[in-house]
Design a protein around this motif. Structure first.
Motif, PDB file in Angstrom:
ATOM      1  N   THR A 275       0.789  -1.142  -0.135  1.00 54.54           N
ATOM      2  CA  THR A 275       0.061  -0.022   0.246  1.00 54.54           C
ATOM      3  C   THR A 275       0.740   0.995  -0.045  1.00 54.54           C
ATOM      4  O   THR A 275       0.524   2.012  -0.829  1.00 54.54           O
ATOM      5  N   MET A 276       1.975   1.240   0.652  1.00 55.86           N
ATOM      6  CA  MET A 276       3.126   2.480   0.829  1.00 55.86           C
ATOM      7  C   MET A 276       3.518   2.417  -0.578  1.00 55.86           C
ATOM      8  O   MET A 276       3.744   3.603  -1.051  1.00 55.86           O
ATOM      9  N   ARG A 277       3.808   1.367  -1.281  1.00 59.08           N
ATOM     10  CA  ARG A 277       4.680   1.615  -2.483  1.00 59.08           C
ATOM     11  C   ARG A 277       3.286   2.191  -3.589  1.00 59.08           C
ATOM     12  O   ARG A 277       3.727   3.093  -4.359  1.00 59.08           O
ATOM     13  N   ARG A 278       2.347   1.611  -3.432  1.00 57.60           N
ATOM     14  CA  ARG A 278       1.137   2.191  -4.184  1.00 57.60           C
ATOM     15  C   ARG A 278       0.995   3.782  -4.116  1.00 57.60           C
ATOM     16  O   ARG A 278       1.028   4.621  -4.956  1.00 57.60           O
ATOM     17  N   ALA A 279       0.889   4.059  -2.813  1.00 60.85           N
ATOM     18  CA  ALA A 279       0.635   5.603  -2.422  1.00 60.85           C
ATOM     19  C   ALA A 279       1.803   6.538  -2.994  1.00 60.85           C
ATOM     20  O   ALA A 279       1.734   7.410  -3.416  1.00 60.85           O
ATOM     21  N   LEU A 280       3.186   5.848  -2.976  1.00 62.21           N
ATOM     22  CA  LEU A 280       4.256   6.488  -3.143  1.00 62.21           C
ATOM     23  C   LEU A 280       4.276   6.882  -4.930  1.00 62.21           C
ATOM     24  O   LEU A 280       4.737   7.837  -5.339  1.00 62.21           O
ATOM     25  N   MET A 281       3.779   5.669  -5.438  1.00 57.77           N
ATOM     26  CA  MET A 281       3.755   5.675  -6.926  1.00 57.77           C
ATOM     27  C   MET A 281       2.898   6.769  -7.312  1.00 57.77           C
ATOM     28  O   MET A 281       3.151   7.711  -8.462  1.00 57.77           O
ATOM     29  N   LEU A 282       1.777   6.867  -6.682  1.00 59.90           N
ATOM     30  CA  LEU A 282       0.673   7.923  -7.170  1.00 59.90           C
ATOM     31  C   LEU A 282       1.131   9.244  -6.752  1.00 59.90           C
ATOM     32  O   LEU A 282       0.854  10.117  -7.620  1.00 59.90           O
ATOM     33  N   ALA A 283       1.920   9.284  -5.651  1.00 61.17           N
ATOM     34  CA  ALA A 283       2.183  10.667  -5.223  1.00 61.17           C
ATOM     35  C   ALA A 283       3.498  11.116  -6.093  1.00 61.17           C
ATOM     36  O   ALA A 283       3.449  12.370  -6.645  1.00 61.17           O
ATOM     37  N   THR A 284       4.254  10.311  -6.406  1.00 63.99           N
ATOM     38  CA  THR A 284       5.439  10.644  -7.446  1.00 63.99           C
ATOM     39  C   THR A 284       5.042  10.766  -8.740  1.00 63.99           C
ATOM     40  O   THR A 284       5.484  11.885  -9.447  1.00 63.99           O
TER      41      THR A 284
ATOM     42  N   LEU B  39       8.493  13.681  -0.746  1.00 64.72           N
ATOM     43  CA  LEU B  39       8.632  12.539  -1.210  1.00 64.72           C
ATOM     44  C   LEU B  39       9.744  11.571  -0.982  1.00 64.72           C
ATOM     45  O   LEU B  39       9.747  10.266  -0.846  1.00 64.72           O
ATOM     46  N   ARG B  40      10.955  12.292  -0.759  1.00 62.87           N
ATOM     47  CA  ARG B  40      11.951  11.296  -0.133  1.00 62.87           C
ATOM     48  C   ARG B  40      11.677  10.657   1.215  1.00 62.87           C
ATOM     49  O   ARG B  40      11.899   9.560   1.379  1.00 62.87           O
ATOM     50  N   GLU B  41      11.170  11.473   2.156  1.00 63.21           N
ATOM     51  CA  GLU B  41      10.924  10.965   3.239  1.00 63.21           C
ATOM     52  C   GLU B  41       9.916   9.757   3.324  1.00 63.21           C
ATOM     53  O   GLU B  41       9.766   8.675   3.906  1.00 63.21           O
ATOM     54  N   MET B  42       8.776  10.140   2.219  1.00 60.26           N
ATOM     55  CA  MET B  42       7.863   9.064   2.146  1.00 60.26           C
ATOM     56  C   MET B  42       8.418   7.774   1.774  1.00 60.26           C
ATOM     57  O   MET B  42       7.753   6.944   2.236  1.00 60.26           O
ATOM     58  N   ALA B  43       9.320   7.937   0.869  1.00 59.92           N
ATOM     59  CA  ALA B  43       9.934   6.738   0.307  1.00 59.92           C
ATOM     60  C   ALA B  43      10.468   5.872   1.266  1.00 59.92           C
ATOM     61  O   ALA B  43      10.858   4.530   1.303  1.00 59.92           O
ATOM     62  N   ALA B  44      11.187   6.625   2.503  1.00 53.10           N
ATOM     63  CA  ALA B  44      11.895   5.917   3.499  1.00 53.10           C
ATOM     64  C   ALA B  44      11.145   5.491   4.687  1.00 53.10           C
ATOM     65  O   ALA B  44      11.585   4.626   5.455  1.00 53.10           O
TER      66      ALA B  44
END
Lengths: 387, 387, 387, 387
Positions: free
Chosen positions: B268-277, B300-305
């Motif tokens: 879910t995090m990955r999906r959210a990150l893809m959408l945000a990016t 975005l960087r923090e989000m990915a981490a």
């Protein structure tokens, strides 16, 4: 006055707020015979919340004081206390209150003439039959917070104006009047070219103004408070103040609504804390009450101390699976709280705004010095709160 | 196999998942003539998700490998990768997958005899017409996570058992079979007295087993995945394993479902990150794309981490007001993610569980030493992740 | 072929029809980012009904026969029998079938060239992936059945046309193509000036044609079959046949749809009679089964003999209060049957139409003579059926 | 008084009735913490309709007159006129009125003692805060109209009774009190053994009586007026009148409700006629207004003369396709009218009831003679009306 509001918050207000959540407003675009009407149909309970808000002077209080020639600060304090009690039970009705307060501020400061003066009278009225609420039509689809990109145009029509274009986030869409940013023909690009206009829902002849409500937004939370998308098709409008001060006036309005937003956040946290504390005092698990478990007691203490950003995360925990069920009322607090960090601009936008103000007043150093004087834990907390 | 699932996730799975969100399952308690039936009516798309899950072996993979006499580790890895691709599009169908996997684990370990062996065959089947899913009826209203307070009682009825009492959180309530904790008459109080039982939905004669579904829960999220409250009124059941190992068996199941939960959180995090990016690469504001604003790029960087606890807070910010609209799909990610920290016990319960395991294996010192070897930032991150 | 359809009617068709009733189509006017899309979202079951209709040749049968150079009468009979079996279980999917059949008739008779030929191929296809359905956009708000008042105008645009104006009753609004009456610029008033146009939903580039779906109608019955109101804003269109034969072509289409309408009415009566008879054979009251009560047996006999106008009134009676409950399925039969007398014009319009045809063929006397030869009861029945 | 009701019918009553149709009552079986509550949640507008009914004395009028020692006939006439004005706008609120009137009749005739006297006071009160409504729990699933088959049993519990069993059609399920048929232990089979009991919703201690509301029925029409299925689980009850007169008392109640039913039918016809006439005076088709077409004018004339059985069929015709659209309000009239012929027994049951009464009073010959004196057309009409 406060105790009366407190009693109402635990009785009628809660009942009406629940009713509004159960039956959100709907948009009736056509009547039975195919005529476009764009009517926002609210449940009766929504009108009843509005009546209490009006009678209590949630908007009117500070203006009455000013009119009486006294400083408004005490009135603002009383207003804040009333709103703090009113907010958690009332299905985000404080949003219309906030926007109406912002509109009243701007109309007052612009020294309203003509239609504005009459509108202002309705916005601050304590008579439910006379009271109006206002919307604020600022952002557009292409730019969002970056209103400098705004494309809605205002064209002269004799001594009045007509607006054309689209507004994308129109909270409190059932409002009797809205304040809208638009760019007069020939005005420069960017925020400098924006003017503020008063857009009534109904014309003097009782017919609808020339704008369409394209749809109600299907939102995560704040569902009882209808938000719409609007297409202006030559809507009649009146200029508010000077034509080149639209952006500055919008900022003045935002200062008012941010105030209400902060009150709502604090009140929601308090409500969540009360619910969590009450539950922890009753619920037994693993041989004693939740509040007697050191780890849980620590959670409650943190919750009481933490900022609203942590509200929903912590709250969920205190209730276990029950906090996830709609009929406990907790999911609604969570959903509605989501909107607070974005209603007045995203956190990034707000952070930059704070820095801008501090720089403008050469206040950065002073803040730094103040932080130095704090103990380390207090400083961490302040920095965390500052984002 | 993985690329096939990847393609499906962007096509049919997404379509079916959306359809399930639009029309959650409903509970039909009575037929048109007043007879109690307690049927959970799912949309067709839910069945189609189930068919893909079965054919892909989302549950079956590890058991097929074991049956073939090989170690299950590789199969678990492939399963995890498939689930990671399957989860974000499929309306929390991974919850039935997880619970069925947990049930298959316990039935396998108990060396299923009689009915259990036949049920196990259905749980791991790759044939959509044969595949069943399982529920796990553990907690009760009075105790919640503290299952030692459980009150559901199991009474002997010849060589079988009958269960009486209430279960309060029954996820995947449309399941063909459930594993339920119950206390045999005469067994001691606390977790020691709990046994695990297999409760089929239908009897051998095709008639419903003796339990009522009192209602479907109205949840904040995971709305497509129906959860019910159940009253057992003499439901026929079969003992699984030894009568005094119910709690231990439940723990074994939880280990499996926690694994799936972690996969879902990461996916879910990955999906959210893809959408945000993706949004940040397109959306322009204040003269450049969102991703070109240093402050936003930092977000975005923090989000990915960051860990999943930060997911929804950050995500909301990246989309401004749009992230609050139902039709972007983002609110659903937020709502559904809320449940992850509580599905396997609250964070407090999990933290204590970790400590318990570490102590049992005298591993606390080793963990401390490992943390010492880390750089300070890594250590902070690890400690934060550890809660 | 017929027995296969009969079996399906009692199994999958019924299941899918029920699913469509539970979740009517919805109109998605905007996507998540504010772009107008006007997509009609159907449940999966609706597509499955369409697949059966296509594979069974419910539309295609007569045209395949004609293409093979044989007379279409036998094919029409087989088609009618299949529709009779298909109709009562399938949530008014026979409406799209009927309109598509009418469109295929007109396109065939017009000797389709260019786009028409390709469209025709889709309308009569037995391949569910290729099959299209058609709408018929005839009436307008101001005139209703009096299409001579129609105001939608067709303007030349090179070798094609563009349509402007509103259509008020657009059944099967999710159709891939529609036949629309419009008045070419310069054409005379009244029905003489009407031409028939082919309006595809999507252009050759895959983009939507220039028309808006203003809303789905909220109907008494036929709820699974979405009906819309349409505003044509320069929709691209192709002329079908001669420009002055629009009204005559519409009449040819109506003859086909009236045929299907009659089949549906008869099939619905039969279904209601079966249900009533089955209930009367089981239900006991006042000491014997309902069918054994002389008064009730008389009602059943009349019901079997009466015309469809009496259907719902009688049906309700046979079930007592149960016939009023949604989950018996009877209210749906009643609701959907309401539309049959108006779908092809009100009874008054139809009666005048019959008289017009009889006069045109000097057949009034012949009909009179035929009635004279009947026994009195038969004559009464025939006259009653004639209105 | 009548003109005041007439004005209200076109204003507030219509608004509230529409609101009730938009948001039917819902059944809340459990509170947020899993406790069974069985609360019927009505929209605020339903309470407002009830307040008008109470203040206008729709139930109380005849009883006030009787109490004052005068004959009730004039009061019944005034009551009928008020109900005739009240009924068509008010979302079938006249059903609770009718049942409450019937209950008041029976309690008055039974010379209420104890609890009955107090209940009666609430039923006829004009104070909205004091006014109660009553339900009538007569029929059961197995027998329907054939109440002689009733199986609900009443057991002695000191000087009171407790009821056990199921009631299948419980209109106005949110009632504060219900009159229920039940068979005292040891009483004979058939209608002779039935007694009438008063069943309060709440006990003297404010706790709910011992019955469950299993579900609300999903009805074709009368959707705003909630109807439930009830399981009595030892509900406390008080005997009304003699234990062997239950059936006779039920008949007395039915006489009252049949009266209201007839008023509603007549009022609905009148409303439909007004709408049809108004539409025909405005709508133009084929060169003139609808009312100027001889065929349509004839339809309107027949409609004004015909009995309610023909109401919905004719009405639909007068409006063409518009009569099928929910937002014209016509479908609601049609749906709600469906229930009238079955609320007091099916037409067969009523016809036999009429014959029974005529025979009992040796009145068959007198009726025959009266029919002989009529002209042929009048006689046909009378016979048709008689069924």
């Amino acid at each position: 006055m406060l105790s009366e509001m407190g009693r109402a918050a635990a009785a009628d207000l809660q009942t009406w707020g629940d009713a509004c959540e159960r039956q959100p407003a709907m948009l009736l675009q056509f009547d039975g015979w195919g005529n476009r009407v764009d009517e926002v149909v609210y449940p009766g309970a929504w009108r009843q919340l509005g009546a209490v808000a009006a009678r209590s002077g949630l908007v009117g209080l500070p203006y009455e004081t000013e009119t009486a020639g006294r400083a408004g600060a005490d009135a603002r304090l009383l207003q804040a206390a009333l709103c703090y009690l009113f907010a958690p039970s009332t299905a985000t009705y404080l949003c219309p209150v906030a926007m109406t307060d912002g509109a009243a501020r701007v109309l007052t400061d612009a020294g309203g003439v003509g239609q504005s003066r009459e509108v202002l009278r309705h916005l601050i009225s304590r008579d439910p039959g006379e009271a109006w609420t206002s919307g604020q039509w600022m952002t557009e689809r292409q730019g969002g917070s970056d209103v400098g990109q705004n494309a809605v145009v205002a064209k002269r029509d004799g001594d009045r104006w007509r607006l054309f274009g689209q507004k994308f986030f129109c909270s409190n869409i059932g409002c009797e009047v809205a304040l809208a940013l638009a760019r007069p023909e020939g005005a420069p690009a960017g925020t400098r070219g924006l003017a503020l206009f008063l857009v009534p829902r109904d014309g003097p002849d009782g017919r609808r103004n020339h704008y369409r409500i394209d749809r109600l937004k299907d939102k995560l939370g704040t569902r009882a408070m209808a938000t719409g998308e609007v297409t202006l098709e030559g809507a009649q409008a009146e200029l508010v103040g000077d034509a080149d001060r639209g952006f500055a006036q919008m900022t003045a309005m935002l200062n008012i609504t941010r105030l209400h937003n902060a009150i709502t956040a604090a009140a929601t946290m308090r409500r969540a804390l009360m619910l969590a504390t009450g539950y922890a005092a009753q619920r037994e698990a693993f041989g004693r009450r939740l509040e007697q478990h050191p780890l849980h007691a620590e959670v409650l203490r943190e919750m009481a101390a933490e900022a609203d950003g942590a509200l929903y995360f912590t709250m969920r925990e205190c209730f276990g699976g029950q906090g996830y069920m709609e009929d406990t009322g907790l999911p609604r607090l969570l959903r509605d709280a989501q909107v607070l960090p974005i209603w007045e601009g995203t956190t990034s936008v707000l952070a930059l705004d704070v820095l801008r103000v501090l720089r403008k007043h050469d206040a950065l150093d002073a803040v730094g010095a103040e932080l130095e004087r704090l103990d380390a834990p207090e400083r961490d907390c302040a920095l965390e709160l500052a984002g």
